[in-house]
Structures are given as C-alpha cells and as structure tokens.
Design a protein around this motif. Structure first.
Motif, PDB file in Angstrom:
ATOM      1  N   ALA A   1      30.664  51.082  25.441  1.00  0.00           N
ATOM      2  CA  ALA A   1      32.094  50.882  25.166  1.00  0.00           C
ATOM      3  C   ALA A   1      32.666  52.007  24.308  1.00  0.00           C
ATOM      4  O   ALA A   1      33.851  52.334  24.410  1.00  0.00           O
ATOM      5  CB  ALA A   1      32.309  49.530  24.486  1.00  0.00           C
ATOM      6  N   ALA A   2      31.819  52.593  23.473  1.00  0.00           N
ATOM      7  CA  ALA A   2      32.287  53.693  22.619  1.00  0.00           C
ATOM      8  C   ALA A   2      32.465  54.995  23.388  1.00  0.00           C
ATOM      9  O   ALA A   2      33.010  55.954  22.866  1.00  0.00           O
ATOM     10  CB  ALA A   2      31.297  53.916  21.471  1.00  0.00           C
ATOM     11  N   GLN A   3      32.005  55.004  24.640  1.00  0.00           N
ATOM     12  CA  GLN A   3      32.143  56.207  25.496  1.00  0.00           C
ATOM     13  C   GLN A   3      32.842  55.820  26.797  1.00  0.00           C
ATOM     14  O   GLN A   3      32.221  55.774  27.864  1.00  0.00           O
ATOM     15  CB  GLN A   3      30.775  56.818  25.786  1.00  0.00           C
ATOM     16  CG  GLN A   3      29.969  57.148  24.555  1.00  0.00           C
ATOM     17  CD  GLN A   3      28.558  57.617  24.903  1.00  0.00           C
ATOM     18  OE1 GLN A   3      28.204  57.778  26.051  1.00  0.00           O
ATOM     19  NE2 GLN A   3      27.745  57.851  23.867  1.00  0.00           N
ATOM     20  N   PRO A   4      34.129  55.508  26.729  1.00  0.00           N
ATOM     21  CA  PRO A   4      34.832  55.020  27.937  1.00  0.00           C
ATOM     22  C   PRO A   4      34.906  56.057  29.059  1.00  0.00           C
ATOM     23  O   PRO A   4      35.181  55.690  30.196  1.00  0.00           O
ATOM     24  CB  PRO A   4      36.226  54.670  27.402  1.00  0.00           C
ATOM     25  CG  PRO A   4      36.392  55.525  26.170  1.00  0.00           C
ATOM     26  CD  PRO A   4      35.026  55.628  25.570  1.00  0.00           C
ATOM     27  N   GLU A   5      34.688  57.346  28.770  1.00  0.00           N
ATOM     28  CA  GLU A   5      34.755  58.374  29.815  1.00  0.00           C
ATOM     29  C   GLU A   5      33.399  58.631  30.463  1.00  0.00           C
ATOM     30  O   GLU A   5      33.317  59.413  31.407  1.00  0.00           O
ATOM     31  CB  GLU A   5      35.289  59.688  29.229  1.00  0.00           C
ATOM     32  CG  GLU A   5      36.697  59.591  28.668  1.00  0.00           C
ATOM     33  CD  GLU A   5      37.714  59.205  29.751  1.00  0.00           C
ATOM     34  OE1 GLU A   5      37.507  59.592  30.911  1.00  0.00           O
ATOM     35  OE2 GLU A   5      38.686  58.519  29.414  1.00  0.00           O
ATOM     36  N   SER A   6      32.354  57.983  29.968  1.00  0.00           N
ATOM     37  CA  SER A   6      31.028  58.234  30.530  1.00  0.00           C
ATOM     38  C   SER A   6      30.900  57.607  31.916  1.00  0.00           C
ATOM     39  O   SER A   6      31.543  56.612  32.241  1.00  0.00           O
ATOM     40  CB  SER A   6      29.947  57.677  29.613  1.00  0.00           C
ATOM     41  OG  SER A   6      30.020  56.262  29.561  1.00  0.00           O
ATOM     42  N   ARG A   7      30.009  58.182  32.724  1.00  0.00           N
ATOM     43  CA  ARG A   7      29.813  57.688  34.086  1.00  0.00           C
ATOM     44  C   ARG A   7      29.206  56.286  34.077  1.00  0.00           C
ATOM     45  O   ARG A   7      29.564  55.443  34.914  1.00  0.00           O
ATOM     46  CB  ARG A   7      28.892  58.655  34.833  1.00  0.00           C
ATOM     47  CG  ARG A   7      28.556  58.234  36.252  1.00  0.00           C
ATOM     48  CD  ARG A   7      27.758  59.318  36.967  1.00  0.00           C
ATOM     49  NE  ARG A   7      26.495  59.577  36.271  1.00  0.00           N
ATOM     50  CZ  ARG A   7      25.378  58.876  36.453  1.00  0.00           C
ATOM     51  NH1 ARG A   7      25.372  57.865  37.311  1.00  0.00           N
ATOM     52  NH2 ARG A   7      24.276  59.195  35.803  1.00  0.00           N
TER      53      ARG A   7
END
Length: 333
Positions: A41-47
C-alpha cells in the motif's frame, strides 16, 4: 407500482450479472490478495500493488465461500441414547459439523488459467497489432524482394546512394540502376554511375557478410562467414562488362574510354582479407575515391551530350529493366 418494481428488479439483475461476470476467486485467494495489497500500500505505483488491486476488484466482488464439510470423528466415544419408546439402546458415531473453531486449514486451489488471462488481458490489443504489423511487413518484403540476397543488395545500393548525395559536390551527376545495351546486343544493369568532368565512374555494389578473399586475376572470389563458404564471380570482371556498355552507349572514343573507371564497393558487413586495388573499397570510401580524380578530361559540351543520352536511358528504365529480367530468366512458357 408492480411495473416499476419489475423494472428495478430487471436492472438489478443486469447490473449484478455484469458485476460478477468475471470469474470469482475463493475466499482464501482473496484474503491473500488483500494481504498483498496491504503489504504494498505504501508503493501504489508498484507493479505488485496494481496487479493485486486489479485482480481483487475483478475476481473478489463475490468470493466463493469454502465448502462446509461434515467431519466424522472415529475416535470420539459413542454416546448411548435412551428413549422410552425404544426397548434397547443403540450407539452411533457422533457427527460434528465443521465450524470456524474446529475446522482445520482447508487447502485451496488457484485458478492459474484465470490469473494468467487477467495478467495478459490488458496487453492483448498490443499483441494483436504487433502480429498484424509483422505479417504485413513479411508480405511487403515478399512482394518487393524475391529473396534475401535481393533485399540486401537493394539496401547496400541505397546506402551508397545516400553517401554520393551527401559527399559529392555540385557538378557530379548521379544515376542509379541504369540498364544499357552492350555492343553484343544483350542488356546489363549498372548499380551506380557518376558523371563528372573528371571522369565517368561505374560502381558495382556488393553486400556480402564475412571475410572476402580474392584477387584481380581470379575468376571467382570467396566469402567466408564462420564455417560457411560461398564463391561468387569476381566483381571486377563483372563490372568490366558494365564499363564496356557505358563506353558503347555514350559512343566514346578510344581516348575517352580511358576516363571510364570501374569501382567495386562492399558494405561494412564484409571484411577484405586480401590485398586489393584502390578501386575496391567500402561504400563509405567511394566518394573519397572519386574525388581523387581532379584533372578535367571532359568539356561542358561533352558532358551535355553524355547527360542527354543517359537521361533518355533513365527515362525508359522501367521498360529496360523488364526486358533485362526477361533476358535473365528466359521467356515464360
């Protein structure tokens, strides 16, 4: 009111069908997806986050509940059931219904087919476009060029064309793919011809790949690419026929015939491994070789006459090339 209620029920059925049209995962699978969403959730741009969120939204709107199977425990002591209407007592195994408290971990099975399809589904249009473009390219290639050798030859000729246009100064006239008649009456095609007051240069282009071995006196040269070897006609002797055709077409005198120069140009795919004369060079060096001739040998009137004859030949290039092709392949039966 009944009509309105029927319409509302129909709309709800349609929307619910569209909502759950996607194949739904089990509750356990959806739980794993939710954990992955929380993890990234802390990396919303991750695949990983976007993939898990997309799968959860598509396949976890109505998750499939784990089946509640009755558990038969054989090691539980039997219980005697007394009844006033039964003369004798009977024993039977106790049947317990699985509950969240006494249910062991139920193994779940992932639908790999549905998950793989969901992964590739956004890219299907691009894959289809790529395949169609590849088929069209192969079709155009097949229509324009009969084989790979013809295609590579055309690419090398176009490369030399750009070199001559960019590096030769004004006053040099350039002709491509001229078909001329020889003194013997047959036809021959010239890759490039450069007309200038310093001489006439007839260029034969080769686009072989590998090591080139040969000499001026040999009938055939050899090209070697790794362990593969191939013999081809000595391009100097091949270009001799072209220079003789130019002399015949322009009606040159014996003195002017000395100003017709033969040049053989190889692409960078080839490596010349034996000593060869200066007029056998790479495509990038052709313009430099031509400009080494700085002594004027033709006047303006001669150049106009030569250009007029070559322009007439160039204007009929299509018909001449067709006749030349028929001469090479022979008449159709």
């Amino acid at each position: 009111m009944r009509v309105l209620s029927s319409v509302i029920l129909l709309l709800c059925a349609v929307f619910s069908q569209n909502t759950f049209a996607q194949q739904q995962y089990t509750e356990a699978t959806c739980l794993l997806l939710q954990q992955q969403i929380d993890r990234f959730a802390a990396q919303p741009e991750s695949r990983h986050y976007r993939q898990a969120l997309r799968d959860f939204n598509q396949h976890c709107q109505n998750p499939i509940a784990a089946p509640a199977k009755p558990l038969v425990l054989s090691n539980v002591p039997t219980k005697t059931i007394a009844s006033s209407t039964v003369a004798s007592s009977a024993t039977e195994p106790v049947v317990l219904t699985a509950t969240p408290e006494n249910t062991a971990a139920v193994p779940f099975k992932l639908d790999m087919g549905a998950m793989m399809f969901s992964l590739f589904q956004p890219h299907i249009p691009y894959i289809v476009i790529f395949l169609v473009a590849l088929i069209l390219f192969r079709l155009v290639f097949w229509l324009l060029f009969a084989n790979q050798a013809q295609f590579l030859g055309a690419m090398a000729e176009w490369q030399l064309h750009r070199v001559l246009l960019q590096r030769l100064p004004e006053g040099y006239q350039h002709y491509r793919n001229l078909v001329l008649q020889t003194a013997q009456g047959d036809l021959t095609e010239i890759d490039h011809l450069v007309l200038s007051r310093f001489g006439i240069f007839v260029v034969e282009v080769k686009n072989y790949r590998g090591w080139i071995f040969g000499s001026e006196q040999q009938d055939y040269w050899t090209v070697q690419h790794f362990r593969r070897k191939h013999r081809f006609q000595n391009p100097l002797r091949q270009n001799y026929k072209h220079t003789e055709a130019v002399k015949f077409a322009l009606g040159l005198t014996s003195q002017d015939c000395r100003q017709v120069h033969s040049v053989v140009a190889f692409s960078e795919r080839a490596k010349l491994k034996t000593p060869l004369p200066a007029h056998v060079c790479y495509i990038r060096r052709v313009a430099d070789y031509i400009q080494q001739f700085s002594q004027p040998c033709f006047n303006d009137e001669q150049l106009r006459q030569f250009a007029a004859k070559l322009n007439v030949t160039a204007s009929a290039k299509s018909a001449m090339r067709k006749a030349h092709k028929q001469q090479v392949t022979g008449p159709h039966r």
